[in-house]
Motif scaffolding. Structure first.
Motif, mmCIF file in Angstrom:
data_model
loop_
_atom_site.group_PDB
_atom_site.id
_atom_site.type_symbol
_atom_site.label_atom_id
_atom_site.label_comp_id
_atom_site.label_asym_id
_atom_site.label_seq_id
_atom_site.Cartn_x
_atom_site.Cartn_y
_atom_site.Cartn_z
ATOM 1 N N LEU A 100 0.812 -1.223 0.000
ATOM 2 C CA LEU A 100 0.000 0.000 0.000
ATOM 3 C C LEU A 100 0.845 1.272 0.000
ATOM 4 N N LEU A 101 1.927 1.265 -0.760
ATOM 5 C CA LEU A 101 2.722 2.476 -0.946
ATOM 6 C C LEU A 101 2.106 3.330 -2.045
ATOM 7 N N LEU A 102 2.280 4.640 -1.935
ATOM 8 C CA LEU A 102 1.779 5.554 -2.963
ATOM 9 C C LEU A 102 2.813 5.640 -4.083
ATOM 10 N N PRO A 103 2.445 5.271 -5.304
ATOM 11 C CA PRO A 103 3.431 5.169 -6.387
ATOM 12 C C PRO A 103 4.080 6.489 -6.772
ATOM 13 N N GLY A 104 3.395 7.609 -6.526
ATOM 14 C CA GLY A 104 3.937 8.908 -6.913
ATOM 15 C C GLY A 104 4.852 9.535 -5.879
ATOM 16 N N LEU A 105 5.077 8.841 -4.763
ATOM 17 C CA LEU A 105 5.953 9.349 -3.707
ATOM 18 C C LEU A 105 7.204 8.487 -3.612
ATOM 19 N N THR A 106 8.316 9.094 -3.252
ATOM 20 C CA THR A 106 9.551 8.345 -3.039
ATOM 21 C C THR A 106 9.440 7.503 -1.768
ATOM 22 N N ALA A 107 10.428 6.649 -1.563
ATOM 23 C CA ALA A 107 10.445 5.842 -0.344
ATOM 24 C C ALA A 107 10.391 6.729 0.896
ATOM 25 N N LEU A 108 11.209 7.770 0.914
ATOM 26 C CA LEU A 108 11.223 8.669 2.064
ATOM 27 C C LEU A 108 9.888 9.376 2.224
ATOM 28 N N GLU A 109 9.303 9.823 1.138
ATOM 29 C CA GLU A 109 8.017 10.526 1.210
ATOM 30 C C GLU A 109 6.912 9.595 1.692
ATOM 31 N N ASN A 110 6.945 8.328 1.278
ATOM 32 C CA ASN A 110 5.966 7.367 1.769
ATOM 33 C C ASN A 110 6.109 7.164 3.275
ATOM 34 N N VAL A 111 7.351 7.068 3.730
ATOM 35 C CA VAL A 111 7.596 6.839 5.153
ATOM 36 C C VAL A 111 7.152 8.037 5.983
ATOM 37 N N THR A 112 7.450 9.227 5.523
ATOM 38 C CA THR A 112 7.195 10.421 6.343
ATOM 39 C C THR A 112 5.762 10.927 6.263
ATOM 40 N N LEU A 113 4.977 10.438 5.318
ATOM 41 C CA LEU A 113 3.622 10.977 5.124
ATOM 42 C C LEU A 113 2.789 10.988 6.404
ATOM 43 N N PRO A 114 2.692 9.876 7.163
ATOM 44 C CA PRO A 114 1.872 9.933 8.388
ATOM 45 C C PRO A 114 2.363 10.977 9.378
ATOM 46 N N ALA A 115 3.687 11.137 9.499
ATOM 47 C CA ALA A 115 4.238 12.120 10.436
ATOM 48 C C ALA A 115 3.962 13.537 9.964
ATOM 49 N N GLU A 116 4.046 13.744 8.654
ATOM 50 C CA GLU A 116 3.769 15.078 8.121
ATOM 51 C C GLU A 116 2.300 15.444 8.304
ATOM 52 N N LEU A 117 1.422 14.474 8.141
ATOM 53 C CA LEU A 117 -0.003 14.730 8.377
ATOM 54 C C LEU A 117 -0.265 15.081 9.837
ATOM 55 N N ALA A 118 0.604 14.587 10.720
ATOM 56 C CA ALA A 118 0.490 14.902 12.143
ATOM 57 C C ALA A 118 1.289 16.148 12.517
ATOM 58 N N ALA A 119 1.786 16.881 11.494
ATOM 59 C CA ALA A 119 2.534 18.131 11.688
ATOM 60 C C ALA A 119 3.812 17.932 12.490
ATOM 61 N N ASP A 120 4.477 16.799 12.285
ATOM 62 C CA ASP A 120 5.743 16.519 12.949
ATOM 63 C C ASP A 120 6.863 17.241 12.192
ATOM 64 N N LYS A 121 7.479 18.215 12.818
ATOM 65 C CA LYS A 121 8.526 19.009 12.164
ATOM 66 C C LYS A 121 9.817 18.216 11.959
ATOM 67 N N GLN A 122 9.935 17.087 12.655
ATOM 68 C CA GLN A 122 11.118 16.240 12.524
ATOM 69 C C GLN A 122 10.858 15.049 11.607
ATOM 70 N N ALA A 123 9.800 15.125 10.806
ATOM 71 C CA ALA A 123 9.389 13.982 9.988
ATOM 72 C C ALA A 123 10.505 13.488 9.070
ATOM 73 N N LYS A 124 11.175 14.397 8.370
ATOM 74 C CA LYS A 124 12.204 13.971 7.419
ATOM 75 C C LYS A 124 13.366 13.299 8.125
ATOM 76 N N GLN A 125 13.828 13.882 9.211
ATOM 77 C CA GLN A 125 14.945 13.307 9.942
ATOM 78 C C GLN A 125 14.589 11.926 10.503
ATOM 79 N N ARG A 126 13.386 11.817 11.049
ATOM 80 C CA ARG A 126 12.961 10.540 11.607
ATOM 81 C C ARG A 126 12.765 9.515 10.499
ATOM 82 N N GLY A 127 12.255 9.964 9.350
ATOM 83 C CA GLY A 127 12.081 9.065 8.218
ATOM 84 C C GLY A 127 13.402 8.523 7.705
ATOM 85 N N LEU A 128 14.392 9.383 7.613
ATOM 86 C CA LEU A 128 15.716 8.950 7.174
ATOM 87 C C LEU A 128 16.324 7.959 8.164
ATOM 88 N N ALA A 129 16.121 8.217 9.451
ATOM 89 C CA ALA A 129 16.650 7.322 10.476
ATOM 90 C C ALA A 129 15.992 5.945 10.385
#
Length: 236
Positions: A100-129
């Motif tokens: 159930l990955l979104l085909p138009g998003l990268t791996a990182l964007e798929n991972v961080t999407l739930p955190a970004e929807l929750a307004a997590d400002k550290q979403a990218k860093q946590r996604g990379l980790a």
């Protein structure tokens, strides 16, 4: 004094019926269970035994025809869909066999999407980790079509953990993968479960995978037929 385990999920006399052409079909009958925080539990049984339906009720994706289900003390059966969605967003992670990955998003964007929807400002860093943790740091900018099935499932696992869920539901997480890749995915689920203390509930027909859990709840025709508890000394 030994502290009593904290009840994380509790279901009482759950039943689920659906309408069919000539009346109704009962999928689940009188299901009751208690799962403690941090436990790993496998719900096992043949196809059509009601495993995935039960998972949907425990996760608040659906509501029972009758009975009660509580997640962290919250009565899911009494909540609206919006209220259940809010609980899922904050407390629950999901891993499905179809990724159930979104085909138009990268791996990182798929991972961080739930955190970004929750307004997590550290979403990218946590996604990379998390991508680093699942061994895909070098694939962060790849799209799902550029990833193998095992890599897509690892992205899905990283996405499931981005919000640090209290409970993770996994429905046949390695069913679509070859044996070697499936083993790696299963190892990763149990490692993350152990490292973060997340309650892990697996739906599977794979007896070897089920045997790795602390408990096995066996279903047949919409009912529990056994609750096998592993000696905690053997869990690892």
């Amino acid at each position: 004094m030994i502290k009593a385990p904290e009840v994380h999920i509790k279901a009482t006399k759950l039943a689920k019926s659906v309408k069919v052409t000539d009346g109704s079909l009962t999928i689940l009958h009188d299901i009751s269970l208690t799962i403690n925080r941090g436990e790993s539990v496998a719900i096992v049984g043949a196809s059509g035994s009601g495993k995935s339906t039960l998972l949907s009720l425990l996760a608040g994706l659906d509501i029972p025809t009758s009975g009660e289900v509580y997640l962290a003390g919250k009565a899911l059966h009494n909540l609206t869909e919006d209220q259940r969605a809010a609980i899922r967003a904050s407390d629950v992670g999901f891993v499905f066999q179809s990724f159930l990955l979104l085909p138009g998003l990268t791996a990182l964007e798929n991972v961080t999407l739930p955190a970004e929807l929750a307004a997590d400002k550290q979403a990218k860093q946590r996604g990379l980790a998390l991508l680093q943790q699942v061994g895909l740091a070098e694939r962060a900018d790849f799209y799902p079509a550029q990833l193998s099935g095992g890599e897509q499932q690892r992205v899905a696992i990283a996405r499931a953990f981005i919000t640090s869920p209290a409970v993770l539901f996994a429905d046949e997480p390695s069913a679509n993968l070859d044996a070697a890749t499936g083993q790696k995915i299963e190892d990763l689920l149990f490692k993350l479960n152990s490292d973060q203390g997340t309650t892990l509930i697996l739906v599977t027909h794979n007896n070897d995978l089920a045997a790795r859990c602390q408990r096995q709840l066996r279903m047949q025709a919409g009912r529990f037929v056994s609750d096998d508890v592993k000696d905690m000394a053997d869990v690892g």
